[in-house]
Scaffold this motif. Structure first.
Motif, PDB file in Angstrom:
ATOM      1  N   ILE A 164      -9.979 118.721  74.684  1.00 40.51           N
ATOM      2  CA  ILE A 164      -9.027 117.603  74.622  1.00 40.51           C
ATOM      3  C   ILE A 164      -8.129 117.834  73.422  1.00 40.51           C
ATOM      4  N   ILE A 165      -6.835 117.839  73.660  1.00 36.18           N
ATOM      5  CA  ILE A 165      -5.919 118.222  72.573  1.00 36.18           C
ATOM      6  C   ILE A 165      -4.864 117.133  72.320  1.00 36.18           C
ATOM      7  N   TRP A 167      -0.919 115.836  70.613  1.00 41.16           N
ATOM      8  CA  TRP A 167       0.476 116.093  70.984  1.00 41.16           C
ATOM      9  C   TRP A 167       1.272 116.824  69.910  1.00 41.16           C
ATOM     10  N   ASN A 168       0.672 117.090  68.753  1.00 36.46           N
ATOM     11  CA  ASN A 168       1.518 117.599  67.654  1.00 36.46           C
ATOM     12  C   ASN A 168       1.831 119.089  67.737  1.00 36.46           C
ATOM     13  N   GLY A 224      -6.014 108.491  77.418  1.00 34.89           N
ATOM     14  CA  GLY A 224      -7.326 108.407  76.788  1.00 34.89           C
ATOM     15  C   GLY A 224      -8.483 108.325  77.781  1.00 34.89           C
ATOM     16  N   GLY A 227      -9.552 111.583  79.020  1.00 33.03           N
ATOM     17  CA  GLY A 227     -10.360 112.253  77.996  1.00 33.03           C
ATOM     18  C   GLY A 227     -11.788 111.726  78.011  1.00 33.03           C
ATOM     19  N   ARG A 349       4.321 102.720  64.252  1.00 32.52           N
ATOM     20  CA  ARG A 349       3.096 102.791  63.471  1.00 32.52           C
ATOM     21  C   ARG A 349       3.416 103.193  62.026  1.00 32.52           C
ATOM     22  N   PHE A 399       0.665 110.532  59.291  1.00 30.50           N
ATOM     23  CA  PHE A 399       1.118 111.365  60.408  1.00 30.50           C
ATOM     24  C   PHE A 399       2.614 111.196  60.654  1.00 30.50           C
TER      25      PHE A 399
HETATM   26  P1  NDP Z   1      -5.919 110.567  69.644  1.00 32.60           P
HETATM   27  O1  NDP Z   1      -7.056 111.027  68.837  1.00 32.60           O
HETATM   28  O2  NDP Z   1      -6.004 109.246  70.279  1.00 32.60           O
HETATM   29  O3  NDP Z   1      -5.602 111.623  70.809  1.00 32.60           O
HETATM   30  C1  NDP Z   1      -6.005 112.964  70.855  1.00 32.60           C
HETATM   31  C2  NDP Z   1      -6.368 113.333  72.284  1.00 32.60           C
HETATM   32  O4  NDP Z   1      -7.533 112.625  72.710  1.00 32.60           O
HETATM   33  C3  NDP Z   1      -5.305 112.989  73.301  1.00 32.60           C
HETATM   34  O5  NDP Z   1      -5.317 113.933  74.338  1.00 32.60           O
HETATM   35  C4  NDP Z   1      -5.779 111.648  73.789  1.00 32.60           C
HETATM   36  O6  NDP Z   1      -5.247 111.291  75.028  1.00 32.60           O
HETATM   37  C5  NDP Z   1      -7.270 111.841  73.863  1.00 32.60           C
HETATM   38  N1  NDP Z   1      -8.061 110.626  73.780  1.00 32.60           N
HETATM   39  C6  NDP Z   1      -7.697 109.401  73.323  1.00 32.60           C
HETATM   40  N2  NDP Z   1      -8.746 108.557  73.375  1.00 32.60           N
HETATM   41  C7  NDP Z   1      -9.793 109.268  73.845  1.00 32.60           C
HETATM   42  C8  NDP Z   1     -11.164 108.961  74.116  1.00 32.60           C
HETATM   43  N3  NDP Z   1     -11.679 107.772  73.866  1.00 32.60           N
HETATM   44  N4  NDP Z   1     -11.968 109.935  74.585  1.00 32.60           N
HETATM   45  C9  NDP Z   1     -11.488 111.160  74.808  1.00 32.60           C
HETATM   46  N5  NDP Z   1     -10.193 111.510  74.585  1.00 32.60           N
HETATM   47  C10 NDP Z   1      -9.361 110.577  74.111  1.00 32.60           C
HETATM   48  O7  NDP Z   1      -4.636 110.625  68.799  1.00 32.60           O
HETATM   49  P2  NDP Z   1      -3.286 109.865  69.139  1.00 32.60           P
HETATM   50  O8  NDP Z   1      -2.500 110.755  69.960  1.00 32.60           O
HETATM   51  O9  NDP Z   1      -3.498 108.502  69.697  1.00 32.60           O
HETATM   52  O10 NDP Z   1      -2.687 109.679  67.706  1.00 32.60           O
HETATM   53  C11 NDP Z   1      -3.122 108.622  66.865  1.00 32.60           C
HETATM   54  C12 NDP Z   1      -3.240 109.089  65.451  1.00 32.60           C
HETATM   55  O11 NDP Z   1      -4.227 110.106  65.372  1.00 32.60           O
HETATM   56  C13 NDP Z   1      -2.011 109.767  64.901  1.00 32.60           C
HETATM   57  O12 NDP Z   1      -1.066 108.887  64.429  1.00 32.60           O
HETATM   58  C14 NDP Z   1      -2.600 110.599  63.822  1.00 32.60           C
HETATM   59  O13 NDP Z   1      -2.823 109.843  62.680  1.00 32.60           O
HETATM   60  C15 NDP Z   1      -3.907 111.045  64.393  1.00 32.60           C
HETATM   61  N6  NDP Z   1      -3.842 112.374  65.023  1.00 32.60           N
HETATM   62  C16 NDP Z   1      -4.392 113.416  64.359  1.00 32.60           C
HETATM   63  C17 NDP Z   1      -4.311 114.674  64.891  1.00 32.60           C
HETATM   64  C18 NDP Z   1      -4.887 115.829  64.202  1.00 32.60           C
HETATM   65  O14 NDP Z   1      -4.621 116.958  64.569  1.00 32.60           O
HETATM   66  N7  NDP Z   1      -5.715 115.640  63.223  1.00 32.60           N
HETATM   67  C19 NDP Z   1      -3.620 114.938  66.132  1.00 32.60           C
HETATM   68  C20 NDP Z   1      -3.122 113.767  66.781  1.00 32.60           C
HETATM   69  C21 NDP Z   1      -3.228 112.554  66.220  1.00 32.60           C
HETATM   70  P3  NDP Z   1      -3.749 110.703  75.113  1.00 32.60           P
HETATM   71  O15 NDP Z   1      -3.043 110.986  73.835  1.00 32.60           O
HETATM   72  O16 NDP Z   1      -3.172 111.440  76.201  1.00 32.60           O
HETATM   73  O17 NDP Z   1      -3.907 109.261  75.352  1.00 32.60           O
END
Ligand code: NDP
Length: 787
Positions: A164-165, A167-168, A224, A227, A349, A399
């Motif tokens: 599960i990845i 968007w960045n 989500g 995922g 946000r 972020f």
């Molecule tokens: P998330 O952690 O929510 O998303 C990462 C991935 O997990 C996406 O593919 C998402 O799906 C999926 N996902 C979301 N909820 C679940 C779940 N309960 N079980 C399994 N998979 C899940 O990050 P966000 O995209 O919502 O970003 C929110 C904040 O997270 C950002 O503002 C940032 O602070 C942080 N972030 C940190 C990252 C890092 O590399 N450390 C990367 C991205 C975000 P989908 O997005 O398609 O809903």
């Protein structure tokens, strides 16, 4: 002013747009509507959601929402694909990975433009950073596939991996996950992020084009819930996740007790430390890269500037000036530095967080000479000053393009501020004094440290976090090992139930009363509860009593263990000496220890004592040998992969083998520099309470080993919930193992549990890297060279 100088003064940027026609044509070719890519084919689109260009708000395509039925279908395809794929020779698998790398290079421009359209990052970045790193990742892992059997003998792939990845870095994160998984012989189901799936779908086409066997790579789109369906699916053997710490913790809880492999690459709040002797101009350019790459939407962004007080004013003034020259705008323009944020919700946000920080007293500077495009998700670069460590903007991962600045006076203060965060992903150090930089690097609790540089990534160098930034590494040898497991694990049988004894006679009057206390901070301590537990032999005869440890005893033990963390910086040679000395002193009293084992279990203890002595010897031998590597990434730098201990390790020993059960786990932990809170066998703890005197006569510093007797399940829970514990090993029943994994999600401590299976700790396979690997984490320190 001469003419050339005049030209420089008046030079203006003209538009330099990258054409998007081929990417648009590719979308149109798919009627801008996509299903999933499962079993080598496209599924018919289901319920869809839209993906937009964040720079314009225009719709790019409709994508399918992955349902549990879709995941089921994908798991079946991946399971069917796993047999033949894992049976291929490493060379054959390597050829596919090589073909993918070549195809990505051939279509690099299309990938870059599509990535920028979908994500909003400047084309300069997708073209020069993301996509070349993607190709490099597949090349690198083509080699791993071929050399696997030599480098990881007796290891096998997990099977079907759910990935599960976020968007960045959409395609780069895909590459980081898919390349090692495939090299190891796994098959995958990858879910791209809701906002950015297009390059993953183009990648699916590449898989088709290179003839990758069906079911090896399955790409599912969705949000989500999709995922969650992957995480919950019982047919998946390992989950690899990159994203927010919050979701990472939820996944840790959801996978607890399932036996699924898990690696988590989560958030960060990485310090960017500038010492007064730094090359300031370079440090400013580095900082531009650290915080404004990808609009700051980077897990390892250098988002906390820590600058030495003596240069703070000069540095901040220069930085503000440099910020004025950054160009925010159309990400397809080749001379734009800062593109669009990924989505309106992310802009919202960040604005909210900034408002909160300002209300708490932060001063926010944004250059006023720049105008943002009228439409799209744009933010100005921001510099935040006048903050205390408690300010929201200092503590939270933003972020976004927001840098928080604080100052420090001494190197010690810099380290304290740098480590004052729940995260531990990366850190940057700027100083022209190599002694200072190399002194600071090991003191920072982070998985990656860049010296006089920042945001260096390479497929050969592991990347991943400490603390709440997750566990597991991506890239290099560590990244490969995250997709492999020992062959013998599948043959493990259920552990026999602990022997049941019916309490019979109490201690006879002929015995000298012996009530062992706890051992905390180098001293024997009475249990806080004021209660003791009887210890019976195998006939039910009471042979002694030990303290019934509770939450407070564990707290004291953890405090003592934390205070003794200087053990981690004691030289490996000294640690080896102490382990040898422990072995020697135990051997000296072998008859007494053998008799004690016999008294508790009825079994002849001589062999067990001999094995325990041998195990201490084995890990004394490892202490100065299980060390790191020096990588040669393709830039003028080395990356020193340093092996570091986890910190404070909780160890709950198995019920059987009263002495060896504890020693086999304690020895590797100590050899690697961890301090330990040990809970010995609840049934037969006397072999370990007898050890206090051996420990005391072996020069083990106070607090390095702390021993709390009592109920394994109760004490394991307290250890799992304690934020001062960095790792926890539990050998015991399946139910408590699951509890340990779940309760450890609080601070994301690394766990090893036996899940009710029988690990024969006498086996020599446990004399080496199995537990050494679990007792350590790798920090990669990047050191540039060249004048
Ligand atoms: P998330 O952690 O929510 O998303 C990462 C991935 O997990 C996406 O593919 C998402 O799906 C999926 N996902 C979301 N909820 C679940 C779940 N309960 N079980 C399994 N998979 C899940 O990050 P966000 O995209 O919502 O970003 C929110 C904040 O997270 C950002 O503002 C940032 O602070 C942080 N972030 C940190 C990252 C890092 O590399 N450390 C990367 C991205 C975000 P989908 O997005 O398609 O809903």
């Amino acid at each position: 002013m001469n003419k050339i100088a005049q030209i420089f003064e008046t030079l203006e940027y003209g538009p330099a747009p990258e054409a998007a026609d081929q990417a648009i044509a590719w979308l149109d070719h798919h009627n801008r509507t996509f299903g999933h890519f499962i079993d080598g084919e496209w599924t018919a689109p289901g319920t869809t959601f839209t993906t937009e260009n964040p720079a314009t708000g225009e719709k790019l395509a409709d994508l399918t929402e992955g349902t549990p039925a879709d995941i089921d279908f994908a798991v079946n395809a991946a399971r069917a694909g796993f047999g033949p794929w894992s049976a291929l020779s490493g060379y054959e698998r390597g050829k596919y990975l090589y073909a993918i790398a070549r195809a990505i290079q051939k279509h690099a421009q299309l990938f870059s433009v599509l990535e920028t359209l979908d994500n909003g990052k400047p084309i300069r970045e997708s073209r020069d950073i993301d996509i070349p790193l993607v190709a490099r990742h597949f090349y690198h892992h083509a080699g791993w596939a071929q050399h696997l059997h030599r480098e990881f003998p007796e290891h096998v792939p997990y099977g079907v991996c759910g990935q599960i990845i976020p968007w960045n870095f959409p395609l780069l994160m895909l590459a980081w996950k898919i390349a090692p998984a495939l090299a190891a012989g796994n098959t995958v189901i990858l879910k791209s992020a809701e906002f950015t799936s297009l390059t993953a779908l183009l990648f699916a086409e590449i898989c088709q084009r290179v003839g990758l066997p069906k079911g090896v790579v399955n790409i599912v789109t969705g949000q989500g819930e999709t995922g969650q369906a992957i995480v919950a699916h019982p047919g998946i053997d390992k989950i690899a996740f990159t994203g927010s710490t919050e979701v990472g913790k939820a996944i840790r809880m959801a996978t607890a007790g399932t036996g699924k492999g898990l690696s988590l690459e989560l958030g960060g709040k990485s310090p960017y430390i500038v010492f007064e002797d730094a090359d300031i101009d370079s440090a400013i350019e580095g900082l531009v890269d650290a915080i404004w790459l990808n609009q700051g939407q980077v897990c390892c962004a250098g988002s906390r500037l820590l600058v030495q007080e003596s240069i703070e004013e000069r540095f901040v003034t220069k930085l503000e000036k440099r910020m004025e020259t950054l160009r925010v705008g159309d990400p397809l323009d080749k001379s734009v530095d800062i593109g669009a944020m990924v989505a309106p919700v992310q802009v919202e946000r960040i604005r909210e967080l900034m408002a909160r920080g300002a209300a708490e007293g932060a001063v926010i500077y944004e250059p006023d000479n720049m105008t943002l495009p009228d439409a799209g998700c744009f933010l100005k670069p921001a510099l935040v000053t006048n903050v205390s460590p408690a300010n929201t903007l200092v503590a939270e991962e933003i972020f976004g393009p927001v840098l928080v600045a604080m100052s420090f006076r001494t190197p010690e203060e810099a380290v304290a501020l740098a480590n004052n965060t729940k995260y531990g992903l990366a850190a940057t150090i700027w100083s022209e004094n190599i002694n200072l930089a190399l002194d600071i690097a090991p003191k920072i609790k982070a998985g990656v440290v860049w010296i006089n540089g920042t945001n260096n990534f390479d497929a050969a160098v592991g990347f991943g976090g400490y603390k709440e930034s997750g566990f597991g590494r991506e890239g290099g040898r560590e990244g490969m090992s995250a997709y492999l497991k020992p062959k013998w694990e599948k043959d493990l049988q259920a552990a026999p139930p602990p022997r049941s004894v019916t309490p019979g006679d109490v201690l006879g009057s002929g015995h000298l009363d012996q009530t062992a206390k706890l051992y905390i901070g180098g001293k024997q301590a009475r249990p806080d509860s004021g209660y003791n537990r009887p210890v019976f032999d195998n006939t039910g005869f009471e042979i002694g009593e030990v303290g019934d440890g509770n939450r407070k005893d564990i707290r004291n033990a953890v405090e003592a263990a934390r205070a003794a963390l200087g053990w981690s910086t004691t030289s490996a040679h000294s640690r080896a000496q102490i382990l040898y000395f422990l072995a020697e002193n135990l051997d000296y009293r072998r008859n007494e220890f053998a008799a004690r084992i016999k008294a508790q279990t009825g079994e002849d203890g001589a062999d067990e004592v001999a094995l325990a002595v041998e195990r201490l010897f084995a890990f004394a031998g490892w202490a100065d040998k299980y060390d790191g590597a020096v990588h040669n990434p393709p830039l003028r730098a080395i990356a020193a992969a340093m092996v570091e201990p986890l910190g404070v390790l909780g160890i709950v020993a198995p019920p059987s083998r009263p002495l060896l059960g504890s020693i086999a786990l304690l020895a590797p932990a100590l050899a690697m520099g961890n301090t330990v809170v040990l809970v010995p066998s609840a049934q037969s703890p006397l072999s370990i309470t007898d050890l206090y005197q051996v420990i005391e006569t072996s020069d083990v510093p106070s607090g390095v080993v702390n021993i709390v007797t009592g109920s394994s399940a109760i004490l394991a829970k307290t250890l799992a919930e304690h934020d001062g514990v960095d790792g926890l090993w539990f050998a015991g029943d399946a139910q408590t193992s699951a509890m340990v994994e779940k309760a450890s999600a609080g601070n994301l401590k690394q766990t090893w549990t036996s899940r009710g299976l029988y690990y024969d700790l006498a086996d020599r396979r446990f004399e080496g890297d199995y537990f050494l690997g679990k007792a350590t984490q790798i920090k990669n320190v990047w050191i540039p060279y060249g004048a």
